[in-house]
Write a protein that holds these residues in place. Structure first.
Motif, mmCIF file in Angstrom:
data_model
loop_
_atom_site.group_PDB
_atom_site.id
_atom_site.type_symbol
_atom_site.label_atom_id
_atom_site.label_comp_id
_atom_site.label_asym_id
_atom_site.label_seq_id
_atom_site.Cartn_x
_atom_site.Cartn_y
_atom_site.Cartn_z
ATOM 1 N N ASP A 120 0.832 -1.211 0.000
ATOM 2 C CA ASP A 120 0.000 0.000 0.000
ATOM 3 C C ASP A 120 0.862 1.255 0.000
ATOM 4 O O ASP A 120 0.561 2.242 -0.699
ATOM 5 C CB ASP A 120 -0.916 0.003 1.239
ATOM 6 N N SER A 121 1.962 1.230 0.758
ATOM 7 C CA SER A 121 2.877 2.380 0.797
ATOM 8 C C SER A 121 3.545 2.573 -0.556
ATOM 9 O O SER A 121 3.766 3.704 -1.015
ATOM 10 C CB SER A 121 3.949 2.165 1.871
ATOM 11 N N LEU A 122 3.835 1.458 -1.194
ATOM 12 C CA LEU A 122 4.509 1.497 -2.492
ATOM 13 C C LEU A 122 3.636 2.178 -3.542
ATOM 14 O O LEU A 122 4.126 2.900 -4.415
ATOM 15 C CB LEU A 122 4.850 0.066 -2.923
ATOM 16 N N LYS A 123 2.347 1.981 -3.441
ATOM 17 C CA LYS A 123 1.410 2.542 -4.432
ATOM 18 C C LYS A 123 1.388 4.066 -4.419
ATOM 19 O O LYS A 123 1.162 4.694 -5.441
ATOM 20 C CB LYS A 123 0.002 2.004 -4.165
ATOM 21 N N VAL A 124 1.594 4.622 -3.238
ATOM 22 C CA VAL A 124 1.498 6.085 -3.136
ATOM 23 C C VAL A 124 2.863 6.768 -3.097
ATOM 24 O O VAL A 124 2.948 7.994 -3.090
ATOM 25 C CB VAL A 124 0.690 6.483 -1.872
ATOM 26 N N GLU B 62 6.418 8.039 -4.525
ATOM 27 C CA GLU B 62 6.971 8.433 -5.829
ATOM 28 C C GLU B 62 8.477 8.646 -5.786
ATOM 29 O O GLU B 62 9.088 8.981 -6.785
ATOM 30 C CB GLU B 62 6.283 9.711 -6.316
ATOM 31 N N ILE B 63 9.074 8.444 -4.590
ATOM 32 C CA ILE B 63 10.520 8.656 -4.450
ATOM 33 C C ILE B 63 11.235 7.328 -4.730
ATOM 34 O O ILE B 63 10.994 6.326 -4.049
ATOM 35 C CB ILE B 63 10.862 9.162 -3.033
ATOM 36 N N LYS C 262 12.719 1.719 -3.592
ATOM 37 C CA LYS C 262 13.709 0.649 -3.589
ATOM 38 C C LYS C 262 13.804 -0.006 -2.210
ATOM 39 O O LYS C 262 13.866 -1.238 -2.089
ATOM 40 C CB LYS C 262 15.065 1.216 -4.007
ATOM 41 N N SER C 263 13.801 0.825 -1.175
ATOM 42 C CA SER C 263 13.864 0.302 0.206
ATOM 43 C C SER C 263 12.632 -0.543 0.528
ATOM 44 O O SER C 263 12.734 -1.581 1.194
ATOM 45 C CB SER C 263 13.962 1.460 1.206
ATOM 46 N N ILE C 264 11.486 -0.077 0.040
ATOM 47 C CA ILE C 264 10.237 -0.828 0.291
ATOM 48 C C ILE C 264 10.292 -2.190 -0.391
ATOM 49 O O ILE C 264 9.903 -3.213 0.188
ATOM 50 C CB ILE C 264 9.013 -0.021 -0.190
#
Length: 507
Positions: A376-380, A382-383, A388-390
């Protein structure tokens, strides 16, 4: 409380991960209970039916130092699958002030707990036959290809990565020397002295003795014969000794063999660790003696009576064992079998609800939630650097998820599943066995008998079911038997033995 952990895995279906999993569960259990772990004993690729486990025996020996009060195992079959071994070693540990605990089979001290432990110990070998059948199928496939199925590797051989027997050139020299010396008329003692003086050892790393030399001289693996049960394959193994030499040794051994002496039968005392003197409460152990008529008698004698500290008379082995076996069988009525089965199932369900699988499944759910949150965090996000860390975090969680799944599968493979029908079938089968069968008598005593107290005119039997029966009877002594049956020069037979009994059940 200071405790030690004992862990093992058997070679046929387990790996080092089994050990890691056992240790982790044991450590979590110790932390919950507030126990202090002071040592770990680990046997790798050794079955629980074999008590000759180096680390296991070291643990038993170390218990004499009284530096720990508990042995913690993953589950009770890690301690021993053989009921007699389990009883004897648990008794030795108890005498040293040490108890055995199971991280996955936490057993209480109440009646149902005692019964459940007795059933687990006694029925473990019975139910493990199903597993054995599966293992045997795989081992027969190996055997058809002349592959090793584990166990002791004969001196002079080693096992390749493909599980094939190959010659260990360094150790094969010892084997050839043994055959050569025997043919050159050296005595067994000469051969043993030479080998031990040179520092050579058997395949188990022990000094040589007569038995180990005979095993080598009669082992046809050394001429290339592969054997597994009924499977025999000529030239299935690379030979170390030529057939001519092997046959000469065989012929010479037959010539040197003395006239066969009458072998002494091995006498098994079934009530060992269970029969106690009613007067001093000391254990009664098996012994034998010769009467005036030169008849050998086998009987149980109070340990203190052996040193004149108690006046308890010895009791004939067959007499007391048959009495206890018959009483044990008598309690296995349909009503009691139902009661026992219900008690065991209740305890099994309690353990099932609290087992480690549920803890691991909760960890899986937690990993799923963590992964979902990261996605879910990855979807929003843009950095690029954060994304990459996620991704890296997600990969780590997926690896951890797979490890937990693997651990769950290991536990499930090791679990012995029982249902009420199996328990009732097991109990009915030991009720209907033959009283003449030593295996049947052993099983009945091991599963159902907790303790037996012998007095002058009565006997108290404490069953694993928490029931107690008291019998009033006149227990014949060795002297009375000798006098009454002098003409026969023998112990009473079973029909005669029954005449000695006066049953009077007091509840």
């Amino acid at each position: 409380m200071n405790v030690v952990i004992y862990a093992r895995y058997s070679s046929h279906n387990q790996t080092e991960q089994s050990i890691e999993g056992q240790l982790r569960v044991c450590k979590e259990y110790a932390a919950r209970k507030g126990y202090t772990i002071i040592n770990e004993y680990i046997d790798r690729a050794l079955t629980g039916t074999n008590a000759k486990r180096p680390q296991f025996l070291k643990m038993i020996e170390d218990s004499k130092n009284k530096i720990f009060e508990g042995v913690l195992v993953y589950q009770f079959d890690r301690f021993a699958r053989n009921r007699l071994d389990s009883l004897l070693y648990k008794k030795e540990l108890r005498e040293n002030g040490v108890r055995v605990f199971s991280a996955r089979e936490e057993i209480t001290d109440d009646a149902s707990g005692i019964l459940f432990e007795s059933f687990i110990d006694g029925a473990s070998e019975y139910f493990s036959k199903e597993l054995s059948q599966k293992v045997v199928r795989g081992q027969r496939e190996n055997a058809m290809k002349c592959k090793s199925n584990g166990g002791n590797i004969p001196l002079g051989y080693k096992i390749s990565q493909e599980k094939k027997y190959i010659i260990d050139e360094e150790k094969a020299i010892i084997v050839k020397k043994i055959f050569s010396m025997y043919l050159d008329d050296y005595t067994m003692k000469d051969i043993i002295d030479y080998l031990n003086k040179m520092g050579y050892t058997t395949s188990l790393g022990r000094p040589f003795n007569k038995c180990s030399i005979r095993r080598i001289l009669t082992n046809d693996k050394y001429i290339g014969v592969y054997r597994y049960n009924d499977i025999v394959i000529e030239n299935g193994i690379p030979p170390i000794i030529d057939k001519e030499t092997f046959n000469k040794v065989k012929e010479k051994m037959n010539i040197n063999k003395k006239a066969p002496a009458r072998e002494k039968a091995r006498v098994e005392y079934l009530l060992t660790t269970k029969l106690f003197c009613g007067t001093c409460k000391e254990m009664m152990t098996g012994t034998s003696g010769t009467s005036k008529t030169q008849r050998t008698y086998y009987y149980y004698k109070c340990n203190k009576a052996k040193t004149k500290q108690c006046d308890r008379k010895s009791v004939p082995k067959e007499y007391i064992e048959d009495l206890v076996v018959r009483e044990a069988r008598n309690i296995l009525t349909d009503k009691n079998i139902e009661k026992i089965a219900n008690s065991i199932m209740k305890k099994a369900e309690e353990m099932e609800n609290d087992n480690n699988i549920k803890i691991l499944e909760k960890q899986l759910n937690k990993k799923n939630i963590e992964k979902k949150n990261l996605i879910d965090s990855l979807k929003v996000c843009e950095i690029d650097s954060v994304r990459k860390s996620i991704f890296e975090e997600i990969n780590i969680i997926e690896l951890e998820y797979k490890e937990i799944e693997k651990e769950i599968n290991i536990i499930k493979n090791e679990m012995t599943y029982i249902d009420k029908k199996q328990i009732k079938f097991f109990l009915k089968s030991i009720r209907e066995g033959s009283i003449e069968d030593i295996k049947y008598k052993r099983l009945l005593i091991n599963v159902l008998i907790d303790r037996v107290y012998l007095y002058d005119n009565n006997i108290i039997i404490v069953f694993s079911t928490n029931e107690t029966s008291k019998k009033t009877l006149k227990v014949p002594t060795i002297e009375e038997l000798e006098s009454s049956f002098l003409d026969a020069c023998a112990l009473p037979n079973k029909n005669q033995s029954l005449k000695w009994l006066i049953f009077c059940l007091e509840k």
